[in-house]
Structures are given as C-alpha cells and as structure tokens.
Design an enzyme around this catalytic site. Structure first.
Site, PDB file in Angstrom:
ATOM      1  N   HIS A 135     -56.622 -68.586  43.828  1.00  0.00           N
ATOM      2  CA  HIS A 135     -57.944 -68.887  43.300  1.00  0.00           C
ATOM      3  C   HIS A 135     -58.365 -70.288  43.743  1.00  0.00           C
ATOM      4  O   HIS A 135     -57.570 -71.024  44.334  1.00  0.00           O
ATOM      5  CB  HIS A 135     -57.963 -68.786  41.766  1.00  0.00           C
ATOM      6  CG  HIS A 135     -56.963 -69.666  41.084  1.00  0.00           C
ATOM      7  ND1 HIS A 135     -55.622 -69.361  40.994  1.00  0.00           N
ATOM      8  CD2 HIS A 135     -57.099 -70.863  40.462  1.00  0.00           C
ATOM      9  CE1 HIS A 135     -54.981 -70.304  40.344  1.00  0.00           C
ATOM     10  NE2 HIS A 135     -55.852 -71.244  40.013  1.00  0.00           N
ATOM     11  N   TYR A 167     -56.595 -72.858  31.104  1.00  0.00           N
ATOM     12  CA  TYR A 167     -56.574 -74.069  31.922  1.00  0.00           C
ATOM     13  C   TYR A 167     -57.032 -75.285  31.133  1.00  0.00           C
ATOM     14  O   TYR A 167     -57.882 -75.189  30.254  1.00  0.00           O
ATOM     15  CB  TYR A 167     -57.491 -73.911  33.138  1.00  0.00           C
ATOM     16  CG  TYR A 167     -56.745 -73.668  34.441  1.00  0.00           C
ATOM     17  CD1 TYR A 167     -56.087 -74.711  35.083  1.00  0.00           C
ATOM     18  CD2 TYR A 167     -56.705 -72.408  35.020  1.00  0.00           C
ATOM     19  CE1 TYR A 167     -55.414 -74.508  36.278  1.00  0.00           C
ATOM     20  CE2 TYR A 167     -56.028 -72.182  36.215  1.00  0.00           C
ATOM     21  CZ  TYR A 167     -55.382 -73.246  36.840  1.00  0.00           C
ATOM     22  OH  TYR A 167     -54.712 -73.035  38.016  1.00  0.00           O
ATOM     23  N   PHE A 204     -67.867 -69.735  35.228  1.00  0.00           N
ATOM     24  CA  PHE A 204     -68.709 -70.932  35.251  1.00  0.00           C
ATOM     25  C   PHE A 204     -68.395 -71.682  33.950  1.00  0.00           C
ATOM     26  O   PHE A 204     -69.055 -71.487  32.930  1.00  0.00           O
ATOM     27  CB  PHE A 204     -70.186 -70.556  35.298  1.00  0.00           C
ATOM     28  CG  PHE A 204     -70.666 -70.051  36.627  1.00  0.00           C
ATOM     29  CD1 PHE A 204     -71.648 -70.739  37.335  1.00  0.00           C
ATOM     30  CD2 PHE A 204     -70.159 -68.886  37.178  1.00  0.00           C
ATOM     31  CE1 PHE A 204     -72.106 -70.280  38.560  1.00  0.00           C
ATOM     32  CE2 PHE A 204     -70.614 -68.410  38.400  1.00  0.00           C
ATOM     33  CZ  PHE A 204     -71.578 -69.107  39.095  1.00  0.00           C
ATOM     34  N   ASP A 205     -67.402 -72.541  34.003  1.00  0.00           N
ATOM     35  CA  ASP A 205     -66.875 -73.093  32.752  1.00  0.00           C
ATOM     36  C   ASP A 205     -67.836 -74.030  32.041  1.00  0.00           C
ATOM     37  O   ASP A 205     -67.720 -74.229  30.827  1.00  0.00           O
ATOM     38  CB  ASP A 205     -65.542 -73.800  33.013  1.00  0.00           C
ATOM     39  CG  ASP A 205     -64.418 -72.809  33.284  1.00  0.00           C
ATOM     40  OD1 ASP A 205     -64.533 -71.657  32.823  1.00  0.00           O
ATOM     41  OD2 ASP A 205     -63.444 -73.175  33.955  1.00  0.00           O
ATOM     42  N   ALA A 206     -68.763 -74.648  32.752  1.00  0.00           N
ATOM     43  CA  ALA A 206     -69.777 -75.486  32.088  1.00  0.00           C
ATOM     44  C   ALA A 206     -70.940 -74.633  31.609  1.00  0.00           C
ATOM     45  O   ALA A 206     -71.354 -74.704  30.456  1.00  0.00           O
ATOM     46  CB  ALA A 206     -70.266 -76.589  33.027  1.00  0.00           C
ATOM     47  N   GLY A 207     -71.490 -73.790  32.481  1.00  0.00           N
ATOM     48  CA  GLY A 207     -72.688 -73.028  32.151  1.00  0.00           C
ATOM     49  C   GLY A 207     -72.461 -71.826  31.271  1.00  0.00           C
ATOM     50  O   GLY A 207     -73.368 -71.401  30.542  1.00  0.00           O
ATOM     51  N   LEU A 218     -68.159 -77.561  28.796  1.00  0.00           N
ATOM     52  CA  LEU A 218     -66.997 -78.436  28.903  1.00  0.00           C
ATOM     53  C   LEU A 218     -66.873 -79.312  27.670  1.00  0.00           C
ATOM     54  O   LEU A 218     -65.774 -79.525  27.145  1.00  0.00           O
ATOM     55  CB  LEU A 218     -67.112 -79.300  30.161  1.00  0.00           C
ATOM     56  CG  LEU A 218     -67.248 -78.541  31.493  1.00  0.00           C
ATOM     57  CD1 LEU A 218     -67.411 -79.530  32.640  1.00  0.00           C
ATOM     58  CD2 LEU A 218     -66.049 -77.638  31.716  1.00  0.00           C
ATOM     59  N   GLY A 219     -67.999 -79.842  27.187  1.00  0.00           N
ATOM     60  CA  GLY A 219     -67.954 -80.709  26.018  1.00  0.00           C
ATOM     61  C   GLY A 219     -67.546 -79.984  24.754  1.00  0.00           C
ATOM     62  O   GLY A 219     -66.791 -80.511  23.930  1.00  0.00           O
TER      63      GLY A 219
END
Length: 769
Positions: free
Chosen positions: A543, A493, A408-411, A415-416
C-alpha cells in the site's frame, strides 16, 4: 483548543485587557513592539478610533487622543480555536433554529470550527489588540491608521448532518455573547446563513462506528457466519466500519454507506491483545449508516481464521509472554532554567521565530502567521497558514476487500477528531507545554482532548562546525529545534504530524507512521504476490500513504500584499563546448512558473529539483530576490493505472506540486466532502483549470508527498516509525547564515572519562555516562 497547564511557571502572562507582563524581548527592533506596553500607549498621535469594524472611517481629521478604550476586552484572538463555550453556543444556536422538533432531534454535528477571518482582520488584531503589538503589519497611511475600537465578532462554521432526511448543511453562526451561556444564560449566537449541500456525505463519526459494530454483531446471519468459523463469543469480534468510497453508482451519496472489515481476538479477558492479527475474510457486509441496518450480507467464502500468532502482541514483556531488554539505562532531558520559548495563549515566540497555533477536527494542528524577527529588518513574514489538509491510503491488492481500502483519513474521518490525549503516552521529553483541543461530538455535546498538542524543544545534533587546521582552533554549535506536534489513530494506523522550527531559519514538516498493519487472511498453502506473508495464514498487502500539505505562503509579504512567485530550479549539466572544455560544468537553471497549469510539477531527484517562493519586490544585500525554497524529501507517485477508481476522488495525487493563488474557499484538495463523492476530479484539479496567473500573487503551495510500503516481517506485530516529509529553507532570505549568532555550548564529554559524572552543559542538558 485550550491551553493546558504547563509543567513550570509560565514565562509570559496576559491580563484580561491583554496587557502583557513579561519582560521585553531584546529581539524586537521597533520600540513600539515592546511587549510590556499597554495597547493604549502605542503610537497615540498616529491612530484614530472608530466605533466598530463595520463603520466607515470618519471624514474629519484624525484624532490625536490615542486609541479609545474598547467597550469590552478582546479575550480571543481572531485565529484562536473555538473554545468549549463557543462550540456550545454555536451548536445551541443552530439547534434552536431548527424548524420543528423533529428537525432539531435529527441534527448531528459533524464539525464545528472557527470561520477564519480575512487576513486584514488578523493583521489588525496583531497590530493593535494583542501582544506583542506589531503596527508595522498595517500599511502606513496619511494621518495614521484608522482602526476600530473592537474587532468583528468571531464566527463558527458548522457541518450538520440530518439523520432523518440524509441531508448535509453548512451553517455560519456569529458568536456575539458567548459568556452569557457560560454563566447559565441563554446562548447569544446569531445564524448568518444556512445552506443544504446536495449530493454529498459528510465524514463518519466515532458514534456511528460504535453503532455499526453493535448492529453487525447482533445481525443473526453474521453470528451464524462467525459460528461457522468457530467463534460464538461476540466480545472477541472487532468491526471496523470503512467508508465505501466511490466505485459505481451503487456507492452514490443518496445513501450513507459503510463496508466493515472484521477482525477477531483470541482472548476476551486481554484488552491489549492485538485483534488485528486475525482478520476475518470471506464475509461481505453493507451497512446503511443513516438508519443503522444491514442492507446486504453474504458469506462468500469460508476462509479459516489465522491461527493465534504467538508474536502478535506488542505490550510489555510479561504481558505478552516475552522478555523486555534489561540493559537500557535512564536518559534524562533536563532544562533547569526552563525552556527558551514563550507562550501567550496560542502565540509562540522562540529563537526569533513567532507564530500562532490552531487546531481543527479535520486537519488537526494548524500553524498561523509564521514570521522571523531579523534584526534591523524587523518582523519578516514567511507563511500565513500551514497544515496537512488531506491524506490518502490506497492499497495495491486487487482482491476483495482490499481493493476498496482507499481511505481519505482527513476528509472521511478527521485527523483532529482522532487525535490522542498525550496524557496516555507522550513521545516528548523535557519541558513540555500542552494544549487541549475542543470539538463537538455527533450529538452536539462538547468534548475535550486533554494535552492534545505538544510543544517542546529538542537537541538536534550539530548545527555547524569548523576547525582551522593551521591554528587548531575549532568552533562548533549545537542545533536546537522547536517542535509542535500531535498524534492520531485511524483504525490500525498511527500518524504523528510534526512541524520543526530551526535556529538557521528552516522549517521542517514531518509525518511519522507507526501502528499496526492492515492484514489479510490466507487459505492454507496460499500466497499473494500483492503482499508479504508475515505469519502462518497472515499477509500484509502492499500500500501507499500520501499526505497533502497546504502552505499559504507570505514570503516578505504583509497582509494584503501579493508579491510572491514560484521558481522551479533544476541542476543542468553544461553541454560540451567552449563553456565546458573540462566536461565538469553544471549549473542551476531557473524557470518561473507563470500559471497554474504550468505549475503542476513532479519531483526529480536526478536534477535536484526544488521550488523557491520569491518576493518579487524585496532583495537581499547582493541584489537577489528574497525567498524560501521547498526541498522535497523521499517521495513517490500513485502506483495505479490512470483508470483506478480511487483516482476519481484523488486526482490531486497525480503530481507532487500544485500552485494556486489564494482563494478563501479553496481548502480541500479533493473537495470538502470526499466521502462517496461521485464527481470526477473535484477540488484542486478543477480549480487549476482556471489557469490563473502566478507571476505575482498570494501564493498557495500544495505539496503531495508519500511513501510506498512493502511490508517486512520486521513491521510485525507493531510497525517501527517510518518518516516522510519535506523542508522549507531560506533561499537568499537572509544576508548571511542566521545561525552564526547561536552561542557555543560546553560539550558534556570534554575531558571526561567514561564512568565519570558529567556536569550540566551551558544549554542545561545533563548527560549521564
């Protein structure tokens, strides 16, 4: 986030009392919106002033003396990102509120963001406090509107992790006198509330990742395991700490855990070597991230390190032992008269569009208050807030460790917080306006990402064209778009997030995926059906990448109005009979999505399905309701069985579209803390069980879109950009095409022969032939 210096003289300046100095824009329909006017000159006979935002309006008759001058200049718009000084004050206020020195020393600051105000406060600020001054945003009242002399204080929301107690808390701090801190005085924040959130783990931080790598490298059994694989130089080793997710009660948030992935470079003196080309498999590690100790370790299986792939590196030719192309000629993008956009702080105006930009550590770029200036109809709102609120990357290999790779790349990360400084490499060309981003590090210090957000114009081919075959006359228009973007790296990534605004009223959301594949190692002679062999001993697992766009819509709605609904449109083939005697008939069938449970929808390209957000009380010249439609791009759904563990936390992936009425605390589709979250279907899936009415509401769209990645050899050693996204298009919003008034441009190739230099075209772009 701060506005960085531009590459040319700014086109719009603001003095300390927010008096704009730029020339007025002819597109503003209301003379009261003239950006050259001082705030005190706007409708003086219609406005009453009160002392503060919280005071009740006076009972006496409205004053006719105009707006009372503010006691202190409003220097920050209510939606501006927190400044470095505000972040420092918020952190200092919370730290000072700690009960003991031990508590204060144990505080780790995961996130410090603006607590966004109510929409009415934003409307008030845009109406009377900040250019271009838009009093039409507020409803007309008898005797004129009653407004305060100053806006309410800005507030910060902090997520704080206590490293000693393993507790997570949320603090609200009022930022009353920030400027005292910048002059060396004491902070002037005020704690409004603080609450411990039980049974959660906040996102991981870069400081923790670095500490985790260090303790793993120093762990004697790990060093011995690497020695068995022929590696004794720990400088070659890369340890990527991945969140454990939630697969069983052993992953419960009572402990802060990570299960690292290991990689190994071949050359210690080559910092640009692709270390992800040599994954280390067969080693199981569990790290306690609270105490920074290895809890569990096992050298399960000796998988030989893949041989050094001669094609593994991606730097310039001479550094990777290859040769770069030599036949690429220069391509110059010139704008000798400057850009067509205007910037005032975080407020952007371009080609009848206007909006504000923001930035958060979790979402990255946020677009606020999107509106279109439509001639005599004035400012027409489209959306209040647009952002990417979550992304999930599930892997399809059931083998260890890949089945646990469900990021969960944001949570789980942010991302910021992982955004790039575009000073180190920018994909934008032409005249660029950059914005800096400020955020707190884990220890409470303020860090700045310079040139984090990029704003620029792009030529986008043909906007429209027609040639009359009878007369031979032709008309053609070039398309130009305004792009706002940022790029982040999450481990291997890269993701570029883009919002494009077009001259014909469209808004495009686009994600560009690139970077390096996450690989696995193979035994000699082994193959895997769940991935692609890309080099000897190397394979790339299948994926998916999913993104969630949250769109707080406001189609033709002023703040406080809730007059939107969502209509699903499917193309149907007419049944045989008297209405279809030639068997060629088809039509668009509309259905209003009346409630949340009814609005759990999926894409259907076979019926050209799309969704229209309509205003229930505004019509166009043909009597149809005005609207904006969401047009899907390519998309997919999770390729996993319903029992898959990652779907406990990511149940929102089960449908492409969700619709909810606006609620200020409904921001994250998987809940605010997906890291090690043991609760099933927290967030969006639970909210919609209320089955609230959507027939006339303040509509929020949650669009889930993604791509299924079956790796190719051509994705190695670096993956060319893959694009995915969607479009918001006007649907009966305008009375005709808004692109008809775009002026013509002179083609750079008219009457030219190849090899002849081209003169500048009317749009200021020169093509070198």
């Amino acid at each position: 986030m701060a506005s960085a210096p531009e590459k040319a003289t700014p086109l719009l300046n603001t003095t300390t009392n927010n008096t704009a100095t730029a020339a007025p824009s002819p597109s503003w329909p209301d003379s009261t919106l003239d950006s050259t006017r001082n705030r005190s000159t706007i409708a003086p006979a219609l406005i009453s002033a009160v002392d503060s935002f919280s005071d009740p309006p006076p009972s006496s008759a409205p004053s006719t003396k105009g707006i009372t001058v503010m006691t202190r200049a409003q220097t920050c718009h209510p939606l501006d990102p927190l400044s470095a000084a505000e972040i420092a004050v918020a952190v200092g206020t919370v730290r000072a509120a700690g009960a003991t020195p031990e508590v204060r020393d144990s505080m780790r600051f995961v996130e410090v963001v603006l607590l966004e105000p109510d929409k009415q406060v934003v409307a008030l600020a845009d109406a009377y406090f900040f250019p271009p001054f838009q009093p039409s945003l507020l409803p007309r009242t008898k005797g004129g509107p009653v407004i305060p002399t100053k806006l309410p204080p800005r507030k910060a929301r902090l997520v704080v992790y206590n490293k000693r107690s393993n507790e997570t808390s949320i603090w609200i701090v009022e930022l009353t006198q920030v400027h005292a801190a910048t002059r060396g005085g004491h902070h002037r924040g005020k704690v409004i509330s603080s609450n411990v959130v039980p049974d959660v783990q906040p996102p991981m931080d870069a400081v923790e990742y670095a500490e985790c790598e260090a303790i793993v490298k120093d762990f004697p059994p790990f060093r011995e395991a690497m020695k068995r694989r022929g590696i004794e130089d720990m400088d070659l080793v890369m340890v990527d700490a991945w969140c454990v997710g939630y697969h069983s009660e052993f992953d419960a948030p009572s402990r802060r855990l990570a299960k690292p992935l290991i990689f190994c470079r071949t050359e210690s003196d080559c910092p640009m070597e692709n270390g992800y080309a040599r994954p280390v498999e067969g080693i199981y590690i569990l790290v306690d991230m609270q105490n920074m100790v290895v809890l569990e370790f096992e050298d399960c299986k000796l998988v030989p390190l893949p041989p050094a792939d001669p094609l593994r590196n991606y730097t310039s030719g001479e550094t990777r032992g290859g040769v770069d192309r030599s036949d690429v000629k220069p391509l110059q993008i010139l704008q000798p008269e400057g850009p067509s956009f205007r910037v005032n702080g975080y407020f952007i105006q371009w080609q009848k569009w206007n909006f504000r930009i923001g930035f958060t550590p979790r979402e990255g770029l946020v677009i606020y208050s999107v509106a279109y200036i439509d001639g005599s109809r004035g400012r027409r709102p489209v959306a209040h807030r647009l952002s990417f609120v979550e992304m999930v990357v599930p892997y399809g290999d059931p083998n260890d460790p890949h089945y646990r790779k469900n990021a969960f790349d944001a949570g789980e990360d942010g991302l910021g917080k992982n955004a790039h400084s575009l000073k180190k490499g920018c994909d934008c060309l032409g005249y660029i306006k950059y914005f800096d981003a400020h955020f707190t590090n884990f220890n409470g210090g303020v860090e700045t990402i310079e040139n984090c957000v990029c704003l620029h114009e792009e030529d986008h081919g043909i906007l429209w064209k027609h040639q009359d075959w009878r007369t031979g006359l032709a008309e053609v228009r070039r398309s130009r778009r305004l792009t706002v973007s940022f790029i982040c790296t999450v481990a291997n990534y890269e993701y570029g997030f883009f919002w494009h605004f077009y001259q014909d009223g469209k808004i495009e959301a686009e994600v560009k995926l690139t970077g390096i594949l996450s690989l696995g190692a193979l035994q000699p002679g082994e193959t895997r059906k769940y991935g692609t062999t890309i080099a000897p001993g190397l394979y790339a697992p299948v994926h998916q990448h999913f993104f969630v766009a949250r769109m707080d819509m406001a189609v033709d709605c002023k703040p406080g109005e809730a007059f939107n609904q969502v209509v699903e449109v499917d193309v149907k083939v007419e049944e045989p009979g008297k209405d279809n005697v030639h068997n060629n008939a088809f039509y668009a069938e509309e259905r209003v999505l009346k409630s949340e449970l009814e609005a759990m929808r999926d894409c259907n390209p076979l019926s050209a399905r799309h969704w229209v957000v309509r205003n229930t009380r505004t019509v166009n010249r043909t009597g149809q309701l005005t609207g904006y439609k969401l047009v899907p791009g390519s998309n997919c759904l999770p390729l996993a069985r319903p029992e898959a563990k990652f779907l406990r936390r990511a149940a929102f992936l089960k449908h492409n579209l969700w619709v909810t009425p606006y609620a200020h605390n409904e921001m994250h589709p998987g809940g605010e803390f997906p890291n090690q979250n043991p609760r099933v279907e927290e967030g969006l899936v639970t909210w919609v069980q209320q089955n609230r009415s959507l027939e006339e509401a303040d509509i929020v769209l949650w669009y889930v879109f993604g791509v299924t990645h079956i790796p190719r050899l051509e994705d190695w050693p670096v993956m060319p950009v893959e694009r995915v996204g969607f479009m918001l298009m006007p649907h009966g919003f305008f009375n005709c095409s808004p692109a008809v008034d775009v002026p013509p441009t002179t083609s750079d190739l008219d009457d030219k022969e190849i090899g002849m230099p081209a003169k500048p075209s009317q749009n200021g772009v020169i093509a070198k032939l």
